[in-house]
Scaffold this active site. Structure first.
Site, PDB file in Angstrom:
ATOM      1  N   SER A   1      36.622 -14.502  -5.312  1.00 57.37           N
ATOM      2  CA  SER A   1      35.354 -14.042  -6.009  1.00 57.37           C
ATOM      3  C   SER A   1      35.520 -12.687  -6.409  1.00 57.37           C
ATOM      4  O   SER A   1      35.737 -11.751  -5.880  1.00 57.37           O
ATOM      5  CB  SER A   1      34.259 -14.327  -5.052  1.00 57.37           C
TER       6      SER A   1
ATOM      7  N   GLY B   1      23.176 -12.628  -9.508  1.00 56.91           N
ATOM      8  CA  GLY B   1      24.245 -12.615  -8.366  1.00 56.91           C
ATOM      9  C   GLY B   1      24.996 -11.519  -8.638  1.00 56.91           C
ATOM     10  O   GLY B   1      25.462 -10.675  -7.602  1.00 56.91           O
TER      11      GLY B   1
ATOM     12  N   ASP C   1      32.769 -20.322 -15.064  1.00 57.06           N
ATOM     13  CA  ASP C   1      31.510 -20.323 -15.432  1.00 57.06           C
ATOM     14  C   ASP C   1      31.307 -21.345 -16.622  1.00 57.06           C
ATOM     15  O   ASP C   1      30.236 -21.718 -17.061  1.00 57.06           O
ATOM     16  CB  ASP C   1      30.828 -19.033 -15.948  1.00 57.06           C
TER      17      ASP C   1
ATOM     18  N   ARG D   1      23.305 -21.583 -17.851  1.00 56.61           N
ATOM     19  CA  ARG D   1      24.516 -22.276 -18.351  1.00 56.61           C
ATOM     20  C   ARG D   1      24.067 -23.854 -18.543  1.00 56.61           C
ATOM     21  O   ARG D   1      24.904 -24.633 -19.366  1.00 56.61           O
ATOM     22  CB  ARG D   1      25.572 -21.988 -17.578  1.00 56.61           C
TER      23      ARG D   1
HETATM   24  O1  SPQ Z   1      25.694 -13.224 -11.868  1.00 61.50           O
HETATM   25  P1  SPQ Z   1      25.626 -14.561 -11.516  1.00 61.50           P
HETATM   26  O2  SPQ Z   1      24.351 -15.151 -11.355  1.00 61.50           O
HETATM   27  O3  SPQ Z   1      26.394 -15.021 -10.195  1.00 61.50           O
HETATM   28  O4  SPQ Z   1      26.289 -15.190 -12.513  1.00 61.50           O
HETATM   29  C1  SPQ Z   1      27.403 -16.163 -12.897  1.00 61.50           C
HETATM   30  C2  SPQ Z   1      27.156 -17.169 -14.379  1.00 61.50           C
HETATM   31  O5  SPQ Z   1      27.306 -18.088 -14.485  1.00 61.50           O
HETATM   32  O6  SPQ Z   1      26.825 -16.247 -15.467  1.00 61.50           O
HETATM   33  C3  SPQ Z   1      27.760 -17.467 -11.637  1.00 61.50           C
HETATM   34  F1  SPQ Z   1      26.661 -18.126 -11.399  1.00 61.50           F
HETATM   35  O7  SPQ Z   1      28.608 -15.619 -13.070  1.00 61.50           O
HETATM   36  C4  SPQ Z   1      29.610 -15.025 -12.141  1.00 61.50           C
HETATM   37  C5  SPQ Z   1      30.803 -15.539 -12.059  1.00 61.50           C
HETATM   38  O8  SPQ Z   1      30.765 -16.980 -11.515  1.00 61.50           O
HETATM   39  C6  SPQ Z   1      29.887 -13.611 -12.775  1.00 61.50           C
HETATM   40  C7  SPQ Z   1      30.905 -12.825 -11.965  1.00 61.50           C
HETATM   41  C8  SPQ Z   1      31.271 -11.538 -12.099  1.00 61.50           C
HETATM   42  O9  SPQ Z   1      30.649 -10.711 -13.090  1.00 61.50           O
HETATM   43  O10 SPQ Z   1      31.844 -10.779 -11.158  1.00 61.50           O
HETATM   44  C9  SPQ Z   1      31.906 -13.644 -11.250  1.00 61.50           C
HETATM   45  C10 SPQ Z   1      31.834 -14.826 -10.894  1.00 61.50           C
HETATM   46  O11 SPQ Z   1      31.382 -15.201  -9.473  1.00 61.50           O
HETATM   47  P2  SPQ Z   1      32.127 -15.073  -8.355  1.00 61.50           P
HETATM   48  O12 SPQ Z   1      31.075 -15.408  -7.049  1.00 61.50           O
HETATM   49  O13 SPQ Z   1      33.157 -16.213  -8.423  1.00 61.50           O
HETATM   50  O14 SPQ Z   1      32.622 -13.793  -8.219  1.00 61.50           O
END
Ligand code: SPQ
Length: 430
Positions: free
Chosen positions: A169, A96, A317, A390
């Site tokens: 986010s 993501g 996370d 996770r």
């Molecule tokens: O990259 P991804 O898949 O979204 O990974 C996750 C994780 O658990 O490793 C979430 F599923 O982490 C995100 C985190 O939840 C990583 C992130 C970042 O590097 O900016 C921010 C968070 O997401 P968000 O949607 O809250 O910005």
């Protein structure tokens, strides 16, 4: 489907683990190296599958990236202008962070690109980035009006905007910042709660300017960033599994070395201390950009807690493994305001509740979180990561609390963020 038998039997954990590089910072170091001019050397890079997807995407955009060792990356950047129209569809795999942050970079480039990921990425909401980026001037389309992948982007000619994030986010904030660096004028973002600020810190590290004042972040377009050396601290989100394991298993003492202690990420430390964890932070150090320290965790007598509001983004996370921790704490733990868990690699409210129940936990889902009643002894069973790294790691720690056999389906998902997880776990089991 691949299934493995997990270690069980209430063993003690003793020894030290050098925590591998932070996933969020590893992604960003490649992105900044690629959009800056000159050489960037990244050490302690996390060679997890997600970060390798980021490298593959930038190579497809024509960036010269070398990996002599798995944790050392050298990038010869040519600035934003050095990025070239990709010939193939960019594939972010399960990541993501890669897709959302790259959307911000691609939105400013005067070419056409298409980006997609795996089945899980295909279900994750993208309007949260496509909407502000379209307001800045990018032309973006995708399934269901740009909500789902694949997404097609025709970038260029961006204008700075003022944008209030509808959800807390870091990915959306960072995506807009990457676009803002390429836009005419100033881009200002208002956050509902403070989220991880690695992007802001890294803009400064690469010689750029960004202002952050509480929940307001602003960046000017047209800045020149230059390559630099980046040391990636250990990932507190990976350390979290061993923090919980050390606290709940008998006669345990672990030293977790080299853990990133950026205050926007250390919610788990605050919550575990509040629950009564026997924890010490030593050797605090780091560079001017990211703080680092070592953490000692010992077997602890834990009580329940409530987690909500501004704390949620500081440990989002870690909630799956905090839920496991709460099964071993005296009393009822309530987690609120965590609806965002529903749009992660899996719906992490459902997967945590369903999988922990299979092992005998007393846990229920709510609309925005979960309620966990402790202490419960866990039992054996067959559980699944559902392809979510996770969840897989949380279940491997849960199994250590069970005496009967526990089987984990789809364990390979763990290499998304922690390829050495099982080796590290094995090295501290007495
Ligand atoms: O990259 P991804 O898949 O979204 O990974 C996750 C994780 O658990 O490793 C979430 F599923 O982490 C995100 C985190 O939840 C990583 C992130 C970042 O590097 O900016 C921010 C968070 O997401 P968000 O949607 O809250 O910005």
């Amino acid at each position: 489907m691949k299934t493995i038998q997990l270690q069980t039997g209430m063993k003690s954990l003793k020894g030290e683990i050098i925590i591998p590089g932070d996933k969020s910072i590893s992604h960003r170091s490649v992105m900044f190296g690629a959009i800056s001019r000159g050489k960037t050397t990244i050490s302690n890079f996390l060679p997890g599958e997600d970060c390798l997807s980021t490298i593959a995407c930038f190579r497809a955009l024509g960036v010269d990236i070398n990996m002599d060792d798995p944790d050392k990356v050298v990038i010869n950047g040519k600035g934003f202008e050095g990025l070239k129209e990709p010939e193939e569809v960019l594939d972010v795999g399960n990541s993501g962070t890669t897709i959302r942050l790259m959307m911000g970079i691609l939105s400013g480039r005067p070419f056409f690109s298409v980006i997609k990921g795996d089945v899980s990425i295909g279900k994750r909401p993208m309007t949260r980035v496509t909407k502000p980026l379209s307001q800045m001037g990018a032309i973006i389309d995708g399934r269901e009006k740009g909500e789902f992948t694949p997404l097609a982007i025709r970038g260029g000619n961006l204008k700075g905007i003022e944008y209030t994030l509808p959800v807390a986010s870091a990915q959306v904030k960072s995506s807009i910042l990457f676009a803002g660096l390429q836009a005419e004028g100033v881009t200002t973002i208002y956050e509902p709660s403070k989220t991880r600020d690695h992007t802001e810190r890294m803009i400064r590290q690469f010689g750029g300017e960004v202002t952050s004042d509480g929940l307001v972040v602003s960046v000017k377009g047209g800045q020149n960033l230059h390559g630099t050396d980046v040391y990636v601290p250990g990932d507190i989100s990976s350390a979290a599994f061993f923090l919980v394991a050390g606290a709940v298993l008998p006669d345990s003492e672990l030293i977790l070395k080299n853990v990133g202690l950026n205050p926007t990420r250390t919610g788990i430390i605050d919550v575990m201390k509040e629950m009564g964890a026997d924890m010490e932070i030593i050797n605090q150090r780091g560079d001017e950009f990211e703080p680092i320290g070592d953490i000692i965790i010992r077997t602890s007598s834990l009580k329940s807690t409530e987690i909500e509001g501004d704390m949620i983004p500081r440990l989002i996370d870690e909630i799956p493994v905090i839920a496991l921790l709460a099964t071993q704490a005296e009393g009822t733990t309530v987690i609120r305001d965590a609806e965002e868990l529903k749009v992660k690699e899996t719906n992490r409210i459902d997967t945590v509740v369903n999988e922990l129940r299979k092992l005998g936990a007393n846990i229920e889902a709510t609309d925005d979180g979960m309620i966990i009643r402790g202490r419960t002894s866990l039992t054996g069973g067959t559980v699944s990561s559902h392809g979510d790294h996770r969840i897989g790691m949380m279940l491997a720690i849960a199994a250590l609390l069970a005496k009967e056999p526990v089987y984990l389906e789809n364990p390979d998902a763990i290499s998304i963020s922690y390829p050495e997880f099982f080796t590290h776990l094995q090295s501290v089991i007495e």
